[in-house]
Design a protein around this motif. Structure first.
Motif, short mmCIF file in Angstrom:
data_model
loop_
_atom_site.label_atom_id
_atom_site.label_comp_id
_atom_site.label_asym_id
_atom_site.label_seq_id
_atom_site.Cartn_x
_atom_site.Cartn_y
_atom_site.Cartn_z
N GLY A 1 8.72 -7.73 -10.90
CA GLY A 1 9.41 -8.44 -11.97
C GLY A 1 8.42 -9.26 -12.78
O GLY A 1 7.22 -9.31 -12.48
N SER A 2 8.92 -9.95 -13.79
CA SER A 2 8.06 -10.65 -14.75
C SER A 2 7.06 -11.59 -14.10
O SER A 2 5.87 -11.58 -14.43
N SER A 3 7.50 -12.42 -13.16
CA SER A 3 6.61 -13.41 -12.55
C SER A 3 6.09 -12.95 -11.20
O SER A 3 5.52 -13.76 -10.46
N GLY A 4 6.26 -11.66 -10.88
CA GLY A 4 5.80 -11.16 -9.59
C GLY A 4 4.68 -10.15 -9.69
O GLY A 4 4.29 -9.55 -8.68
N VAL A 5 4.11 -9.97 -10.88
CA VAL A 5 3.13 -8.90 -11.09
C VAL A 5 1.86 -9.13 -10.26
O VAL A 5 1.39 -8.22 -9.56
N ALA A 6 1.28 -10.33 -10.35
CA ALA A 6 0.03 -10.61 -9.63
C ALA A 6 0.22 -10.45 -8.13
O ALA A 6 -0.62 -9.86 -7.43
N PHE A 7 1.34 -10.96 -7.62
CA PHE A 7 1.64 -10.87 -6.19
C PHE A 7 1.81 -9.41 -5.78
O PHE A 7 1.27 -8.97 -4.75
N ALA A 8 2.55 -8.64 -6.57
CA ALA A 8 2.80 -7.23 -6.26
C ALA A 8 1.51 -6.42 -6.27
O ALA A 8 1.31 -5.53 -5.43
N LYS A 9 0.59 -6.73 -7.20
CA LYS A 9 -0.68 -6.01 -7.25
C LYS A 9 -1.51 -6.27 -6.00
O LYS A 9 -2.18 -5.37 -5.49
N LYS A 10 -1.46 -7.49 -5.48
CA LYS A 10 -2.17 -7.80 -4.23
C LYS A 10 -1.55 -7.03 -3.07
O LYS A 10 -2.26 -6.54 -2.19
N MET A 11 -0.23 -6.92 -3.05
CA MET A 11 0.43 -6.13 -2.02
C MET A 11 0.01 -4.68 -2.10
O MET A 11 -0.30 -4.04 -1.08
N CYS A 12 -0.03 -4.14 -3.31
CA CYS A 12 -0.41 -2.73 -3.50
C CYS A 12 -1.85 -2.49 -3.06
O CYS A 12 -2.16 -1.45 -2.46
N ALA A 13 -2.73 -3.46 -3.34
CA ALA A 13 -4.13 -3.32 -2.93
C ALA A 13 -4.24 -3.24 -1.42
O ALA A 13 -5.03 -2.46 -0.87
N TYR A 14 -3.43 -4.02 -0.70
CA TYR A 14 -3.43 -4.02 0.76
C TYR A 14 -2.87 -2.70 1.30
O TYR A 14 -3.37 -2.16 2.29
N LEU A 15 -1.85 -2.19 0.63
CA LEU A 15 -1.17 -0.98 1.11
C LEU A 15 -1.83 0.31 0.63
O LEU A 15 -1.51 1.39 1.14
N GLY A 16 -2.73 0.21 -0.33
CA GLY A 16 -3.30 1.42 -0.91
C GLY A 16 -2.27 2.19 -1.72
O GLY A 16 -2.28 3.42 -1.77
N ALA A 17 -1.38 1.45 -2.36
CA ALA A 17 -0.30 2.05 -3.15
C ALA A 17 -0.47 1.70 -4.62
O ALA A 17 -1.18 0.75 -4.98
N ASP A 18 0.19 2.45 -5.48
CA ASP A 18 0.18 2.17 -6.91
C ASP A 18 1.42 1.35 -7.27
O ASP A 18 2.52 1.59 -6.75
#
Length: 333
Positions: free
Chosen positions: A13-30
């Motif tokens: 969501g709008s204010s969750g982009v930076a957090f979500a990108k860190k999660m994706c980096a950990y998971l190896g997901a896009d």
């Protein structure tokens, strides 16, 4: 980074982009393709730009510094995924701001946390992952599964890498947080002191009346779940200094301070404020007194385990070794 799983679909969501990108980096997901449009009249428009049919999807959006817009946007995300035939939709809410409204403690008021829970379920959420609820009983407001993660193990591992551990005392700002303060103390094998706080209204101002415990000549670590104005932390810090305390740091699960609160902290006896990135707070960027510890890997680990049908319970009390290593590195060890 974990082995990438293409079936894990994380959106932001709008204010969750930076957090979500860190999660994706950990998971190896896009990160999932989507867009959010805020129209000039205040309306919010959500568009998912890839297929999610029969997929388990996860959307990251804290209910934080702009709670009303963020809550409404989150509801629209839930509805969008359901209408796009997603198999399941998990709301990842690192900070659930309305959890403060967990009871009817005076006449003619809303139990806001319950209203939010009902809305999320009605909009289509199948599961919620959140952290450090103001009151754990809020989990019971939902009929769907709620994974209530704790920042305590992550923050404690970070604190272990600091140079303040010697002769340190954990300080609870009030009796209500004393139980959690004791958990900090047990994890770090430290003593506890407790403040006696009173609040007379909803003006975000509380007053510290007394302190139970010896802090003379000791370093002190004030712990709390969140801070909006910084007033309680500062009052406790002044009382600790009056009682002979040496260095003072504050540790928060969530940091909701704005300009006025940041300025007050900077002018206070508090040496450092350590908090998580559960809310992307622009007001602390570049402020030397403020340190941020990311809990995005913790949420990513929870998502991985849920997706793989594994237990999440061990994350409530221990930190996976990979996260420990990352925390040591961030502390310069």
């Amino acid at each position: 980074m974990l082995n990438g799983n293409p079936d894990i679909k994380i959106f932001a969501g709008s204010s969750g982009v930076a957090f979500a990108k860190k999660m994706c980096a950990y998971l190896g997901a896009d990160l999932g393709a989507s867009e959010v449009i805020h129209f000039s009249d205040g309306n919010i428009f959500i568009r998912i730009k890839e297929t999610v049919r029969d997929k388990d999807v996860y959307v990251v959006l804290p209910i934080g510094l702009d709670p009303n817009n963020e809550l409404v946007e989150l509801l629209f995300w839930m509805d969008s995924f359901k209408r796009a035939s997603a198999s399941s939709v998990t709301a990842i809410v690192p900070y659930f701001g309305y959890a403060k409204g967990d009871k009817k403690d005076e006449p003619r008021v809303s139990i806001r946390a319950r209203v939010c829970a009902d809305c999320l379920e009605t909009a289509g959420a199948d599961r919620v992952i959140t952290m450090d609820l103001h009151s754990a009983q809020v989990q019971g407001f939902f009929k769907i599964p709620v994974d209530h993660l704790l920042s305590l193990p992550i923050l404690c591992e970070y604190i272990k890498g600091m140079d303040i551990m010697e002769n340190l005392v954990v300080v609870s700002p009030d009796a209500g947080f004393a139980k959690t303060a004791r958990k900090y103390a047990d994890y770090l094998q430290l003593p506890v002191a407790i403040g006696d706080k009173t609040r007379t209204d909803h003006d975000e101002n509380a007053h510290i009346l007394e302190l139970i415990g010896n802090v003379e000549g000791k370093n002190c670590m004030i712990v709390d779940d969140f801070s909006i104005s910084g007033g309680t932390l500062i009052d406790v810090a002044h009382m600790l200094k009056a009682r002979g305390a040496k260095r003072i740091v504050a540790v928060l699960g969530h940091i909701m301070l704005r300009e006025k609160g940041v300025k007050a902290i900077n002018e206070s006896p508090i040496e450092t404020v350590i908090s998580t990135d559960s809310v992307e707070n622009p007001f602390i960027i570049g402020q030397k007194k403020f340190q941020t510890v990311s809990v995005a890997p913790l949420f990513a680990e929870a998502v991985y385990r849920i997706h793989e049908r594994e237990s999440v319970s061990t994350l409530f009390s221990t930190v996976p070794q990979k996260l420990k290593d990352d925390l040591k590195e961030s502390c310069g060890k």
